[in-house]
Enzyme design. Structure first.
Site, PDB file in Angstrom:
ATOM      1  N   LYS A 183       0.869  -1.182   0.000  1.00 13.46           N
ATOM      2  CA  LYS A 183       0.000   0.000   0.000  1.00 13.46           C
ATOM      3  C   LYS A 183       0.896   1.219   0.000  1.00 13.46           C
ATOM      4  O   LYS A 183       2.017   1.172   0.486  1.00 13.46           O
ATOM      5  CB  LYS A 183      -0.852   0.010   1.277  1.00 13.46           C
ATOM      6  CG  LYS A 183      -2.097   0.849   1.150  1.00 13.46           C
ATOM      7  CD  LYS A 183      -3.230   0.056   0.503  1.00 13.46           C
ATOM      8  CE  LYS A 183      -4.456   0.899   0.305  1.00 13.46           C
ATOM      9  NZ  LYS A 183      -5.568   0.144  -0.275  1.00 13.46           N
ATOM     10  N   ASP A 186      -6.695   4.499  -4.953  1.00 13.44           N
ATOM     11  CA  ASP A 186      -7.344   4.236  -3.663  1.00 13.44           C
ATOM     12  C   ASP A 186      -8.044   5.524  -3.249  1.00 13.44           C
ATOM     13  O   ASP A 186      -8.168   6.457  -4.071  1.00 13.44           O
ATOM     14  CB  ASP A 186      -6.291   3.795  -2.633  1.00 13.44           C
ATOM     15  CG  ASP A 186      -6.923   3.202  -1.385  1.00 13.44           C
ATOM     16  OD1 ASP A 186      -7.548   2.134  -1.479  1.00 13.44           O
ATOM     17  OD2 ASP A 186      -6.816   3.819  -0.303  1.00 13.44           O
ATOM     18  N   THR A 231     -15.814  -3.643  -7.998  1.00  8.45           N
ATOM     19  CA  THR A 231     -15.827  -3.772  -6.528  1.00  8.45           C
ATOM     20  C   THR A 231     -17.257  -3.951  -6.037  1.00  8.45           C
ATOM     21  O   THR A 231     -17.552  -4.835  -5.216  1.00  8.45           O
ATOM     22  CB  THR A 231     -15.178  -2.535  -5.860  1.00  8.45           C
ATOM     23  OG1 THR A 231     -13.825  -2.449  -6.288  1.00  8.45           O
ATOM     24  CG2 THR A 231     -15.218  -2.632  -4.346  1.00  8.45           C
ATOM     25  N   GLY A 261     -22.146   5.158   3.602  1.00  8.82           N
ATOM     26  CA  GLY A 261     -21.194   5.632   2.598  1.00  8.82           C
ATOM     27  C   GLY A 261     -21.839   5.538   1.228  1.00  8.82           C
ATOM     28  O   GLY A 261     -21.891   4.477   0.616  1.00  8.82           O
ATOM     29  N   VAL A 278     -18.904   3.315  -4.816  1.00 15.37           N
ATOM     30  CA  VAL A 278     -19.270   1.895  -4.666  1.00 15.37           C
ATOM     31  C   VAL A 278     -20.647   1.777  -3.995  1.00 15.37           C
ATOM     32  O   VAL A 278     -21.504   1.017  -4.450  1.00 15.37           O
ATOM     33  CB  VAL A 278     -18.194   1.125  -3.861  1.00 15.37           C
ATOM     34  CG1 VAL A 278     -18.603  -0.330  -3.701  1.00 15.37           C
ATOM     35  CG2 VAL A 278     -16.843   1.208  -4.552  1.00 15.37           C
ATOM     36  N   GLY A 279     -20.847   2.560  -2.927  1.00 14.91           N
ATOM     37  CA  GLY A 279     -22.127   2.502  -2.204  1.00 14.91           C
ATOM     38  C   GLY A 279     -23.310   2.786  -3.119  1.00 14.91           C
ATOM     39  O   GLY A 279     -24.344   2.115  -3.052  1.00 14.91           O
ATOM     40  N   ASP A 283     -24.537   9.143   4.627  1.00  7.94           N
ATOM     41  CA  ASP A 283     -23.245   9.691   4.204  1.00  7.94           C
ATOM     42  C   ASP A 283     -22.971  10.960   5.016  1.00  7.94           C
ATOM     43  O   ASP A 283     -23.906  11.691   5.352  1.00  7.94           O
ATOM     44  CB  ASP A 283     -23.272  10.035   2.699  1.00  7.94           C
ATOM     45  CG  ASP A 283     -21.880  10.105   2.098  1.00  7.94           C
ATOM     46  OD1 ASP A 283     -21.535   9.227   1.290  1.00  7.94           O
ATOM     47  OD2 ASP A 283     -21.123  11.036   2.459  1.00  7.94           O
ATOM     48  N   ALA A 323     -15.714  -1.416   2.490  1.00  4.77           N
ATOM     49  CA  ALA A 323     -14.729  -0.599   3.227  1.00  4.77           C
ATOM     50  C   ALA A 323     -13.602  -1.494   3.747  1.00  4.77           C
ATOM     51  O   ALA A 323     -13.862  -2.577   4.281  1.00  4.77           O
ATOM     52  CB  ALA A 323     -15.413   0.124   4.380  1.00  4.77           C
ATOM     53  N   ASN A 324     -12.382  -1.060   3.573  1.00  5.41           N
ATOM     54  CA  ASN A 324     -11.223  -1.846   4.017  1.00  5.41           C
ATOM     55  C   ASN A 324     -11.037  -1.721   5.525  1.00  5.41           C
ATOM     56  O   ASN A 324     -11.281  -0.663   6.095  1.00  5.41           O
ATOM     57  CB  ASN A 324      -9.945  -1.329   3.325  1.00  5.41           C
ATOM     58  CG  ASN A 324      -9.943  -1.633   1.842  1.00  5.41           C
ATOM     59  OD1 ASN A 324     -10.209  -2.759   1.429  1.00  5.41           O
ATOM     60  ND2 ASN A 324      -9.649  -0.634   1.026  1.00  5.41           N
TER      61      ASN A 324
HETATM   62  N1  LIG Z   1     -13.511   1.862  -5.211  1.00  2.00           N
HETATM   63  C1  LIG Z   1     -12.974   0.654  -5.130  1.00  2.00           C
HETATM   64  O1  LIG Z   1     -12.712  -0.017  -6.133  1.00  2.00           O
HETATM   65  C2  LIG Z   1     -12.706   0.046  -3.783  1.00  2.00           C
HETATM   66  C3  LIG Z   1     -12.058  -1.201  -3.724  1.00  2.00           C
HETATM   67  C4  LIG Z   1     -11.843  -1.798  -2.473  1.00  2.00           C
HETATM   68  C5  LIG Z   1     -12.243  -1.151  -1.323  1.00  2.00           C
HETATM   69  N2  LIG Z   1     -12.852   0.084  -1.426  1.00  2.00           N
HETATM   70  C6  LIG Z   1     -13.243   0.756  -0.192  1.00  2.00           C
HETATM   71  O2  LIG Z   1     -14.660   0.937  -0.199  1.00  2.00           O
HETATM   72  C7  LIG Z   1     -14.995   2.175   0.434  1.00  2.00           C
HETATM   73  C8  LIG Z   1     -15.830   3.016  -0.520  1.00  2.00           C
HETATM   74  O3  LIG Z   1     -15.078   3.268  -1.695  1.00  2.00           O
HETATM   75  P1  LIG Z   1     -15.562   4.362  -2.767  1.00  2.00           P
HETATM   76  O4  LIG Z   1     -14.671   4.177  -3.940  1.00  2.00           O
HETATM   77  O5  LIG Z   1     -17.033   4.293  -2.916  1.00  2.00           O
HETATM   78  O6  LIG Z   1     -15.168   5.692  -2.013  1.00  2.00           O
HETATM   79  P2  LIG Z   1     -15.845   7.150  -2.205  1.00  2.00           P
HETATM   80  O7  LIG Z   1     -14.842   8.099  -1.680  1.00  2.00           O
HETATM   81  O8  LIG Z   1     -16.391   7.302  -3.578  1.00  2.00           O
HETATM   82  O9  LIG Z   1     -17.110   7.080  -1.223  1.00  2.00           O
HETATM   83  C9  LIG Z   1     -17.009   7.086   0.168  1.00  2.00           C
HETATM   84  C10 LIG Z   1     -18.225   7.850   0.679  1.00  2.00           C
HETATM   85  O10 LIG Z   1     -18.240   7.739   2.097  1.00  2.00           O
HETATM   86  C11 LIG Z   1     -18.580   8.996   2.654  1.00  2.00           C
HETATM   87  N3  LIG Z   1     -18.073   9.018   4.018  1.00  2.00           N
HETATM   88  C12 LIG Z   1     -16.827   9.316   4.455  1.00  2.00           C
HETATM   89  N4  LIG Z   1     -16.762   9.170   5.792  1.00  2.00           N
HETATM   90  C13 LIG Z   1     -17.987   8.740   6.195  1.00  2.00           C
HETATM   91  C14 LIG Z   1     -18.540   8.378   7.444  1.00  2.00           C
HETATM   92  N5  LIG Z   1     -17.810   8.420   8.568  1.00  2.00           N
HETATM   93  N6  LIG Z   1     -19.853   7.986   7.486  1.00  2.00           N
HETATM   94  C15 LIG Z   1     -20.604   7.950   6.360  1.00  2.00           C
HETATM   95  N7  LIG Z   1     -20.126   8.287   5.147  1.00  2.00           N
HETATM   96  C16 LIG Z   1     -18.830   8.661   5.071  1.00  2.00           C
HETATM   97  C17 LIG Z   1     -17.971  10.016   1.723  1.00  2.00           C
HETATM   98  O11 LIG Z   1     -18.628  11.270   1.839  1.00  2.00           O
HETATM   99  C18 LIG Z   1     -18.191   9.351   0.358  1.00  2.00           C
HETATM  100  O12 LIG Z   1     -19.434   9.746  -0.217  1.00  2.00           O
HETATM  101  C19 LIG Z   1     -13.671   2.813   0.852  1.00  2.00           C
HETATM  102  O13 LIG Z   1     -13.412   2.462   2.192  1.00  2.00           O
HETATM  103  C20 LIG Z   1     -12.652   2.149  -0.063  1.00  2.00           C
HETATM  104  O14 LIG Z   1     -11.371   2.079   0.530  1.00  2.00           O
HETATM  105  C21 LIG Z   1     -13.108   0.679  -2.615  1.00  2.00           C
END
Ligand SMILES: NC(=O)c1ccc[n+]([C@@H]2O[C@H](COP(=O)([O-])OP(=O)(O)OC[C@H]3O[C@@H](n4cnc5c(N)ncnc54)[C@H](O)[C@@H]3O)[C@@H](O)[C@H]2O)c1
Length: 299
Positions: free
Chosen positions: A56, A93, A128, A158, A162-163, A178, A230-231
């Protein structure tokens, strides 16, 4: 600005992992993060059967980022990646995306997930989300005896890239949450972020940040199943025991969130076509089925 790379393991092959760009309160928080995330990548690759180890990198943002500064720090980071001589390969990431990988590529060949117009596979959010849905299918059969969630309530914490994809793919009573109020939409129910881990539901999908399942938050959970992208969802391993005591099934995030890396490496390393790569992502369903059956049998 400080940039760092952590290599957890190269036993199965070169370490792969995302390059995270974010602000931290203390530099030691960044070190803790990069170390924990690199270990999670080793587990992720192992569970997915990918011949790579875990790594990482983190770029610590300590001042407002202008486009020029962003570019400079990415180029510095590319230099650092080169020092590992191919033992570490970076993808996007939190805080970075395919365009940033393109900047890294100016100085290092060890960056993947480039934009599609540059021969890469672009954002990994779609695969994902697909992997999480595959995990959810197997886990729902294990917990509810069916993968039909039509009458079930699902909370997604979130509503990011992805969400949102997960929310739109589910046929269920979906409630999202969120910290960014601008993400709120009438299409789904809404719960404030501080209540997401206290809301009564059937399924909880952590899709925001890590460290959300602690001794404290687990006490207030009112769900039967947790599976999300989420990781590093657990603050520490002892939380898994508490989840078990409370009768809550949790699919380890390193299994459920592997769709992106499975898809990207299938396409970019193995030359697999889109459909073949997606089939590999769908394999998460069988992995989760086997994992939960084995875990039940072993108590
Ligand atoms: N995108 C990928 O391919 C991928 C792969 C593996 C793991 N992940 C993990 O999945 C998670 C989501 O990824 P993503 O790409 O959708 O990220 P993103 O940044 O697009 O979305 C994350 C969302 O979470 C919200 N957020 C932040 N802190 C928060 C909290 N405390 N409570 C509620 N909402 C909160 C943010 O406002 C944002 O809208 C991350 O933890 C990421 O590390 C993503």
């Amino acid at each position: 600005m400080t940039t760092m790379v952590a290599l957890h393991s190269t036993e199965a092959g070169a370490a792969v992992g995302g390059c995270r760009m974010k602000a931290y309160e203390q530099i030691t928080d960044a070190v803790t993060d990069v170390l924990r995330l690199s270990k999670a990548m080793t587990l992720k690759c192992a569970a997915a059967g990918i011949p790579h180890g875990g790594g990482k990198s983190v770029i610590v943002v300590d001042r407002p980022l202008t486009p020029e500064l962003r570019r400079q720090v990415l180029l510095d980071h590319a230099d650092l990646i080169n020092e590992f001589d191919g033992a570490y390969r970076a993808g996007p990431d939190v805080g970075t995306g395919p365009d940033d990988m393109l900047v890294l590529r100016e100085l290092t060949p060890h960056a993947y997930c480039l934009p599609e117009e540059h021969g890469g596979t672009g954002s990994s959010s779609g695969p994902t989300a697909r992997g999480v849905l595959a995990a959810l299918k197997a886990a729902s059969r294990h917990v509810f005896g069916t993968d039909d969630l039509t009458s079930r309530k699902v909370v997604i914490s979130g509503f990011g890239s992805v969400g949102e994809l997960i929310a739109r793919s589910l046929r269920a009573d979906v409630v999202v949450s969120d910290v960014d109020e601008s993400r709120r939409t009438d299409e789904f129910g809404w719960v404030p972020p501080d209540l997401a881990y206290r809301t009564k539901a059937d399924v909880l999908i952590p899709a925001a940040v890590g460290g959300v399942l602690s001794q404290e938050t687990v006490e207030h959970l009112d769900v039967r199943l947790i599976v999300g992208p989420a990781n590093n969802q657990l603050t520490d391993d002892s939380v898994a025991g508490l989840l078990e005591e409370r009768g809550i099934v949790w699919v380890p995030d390193h299994v459920a969130s592997a769709g992106g890396v499975i898809y990207t490496l299938a396409r970019e390393d193995d030359g697999a076509d889109h459909e073949t790569a997606l089939k590999r992502v769908d394999g998460i369903e069988a992995t989760v089925g086997k994992l939960l059956a084995r875990s039940s049998a072993a108590g």
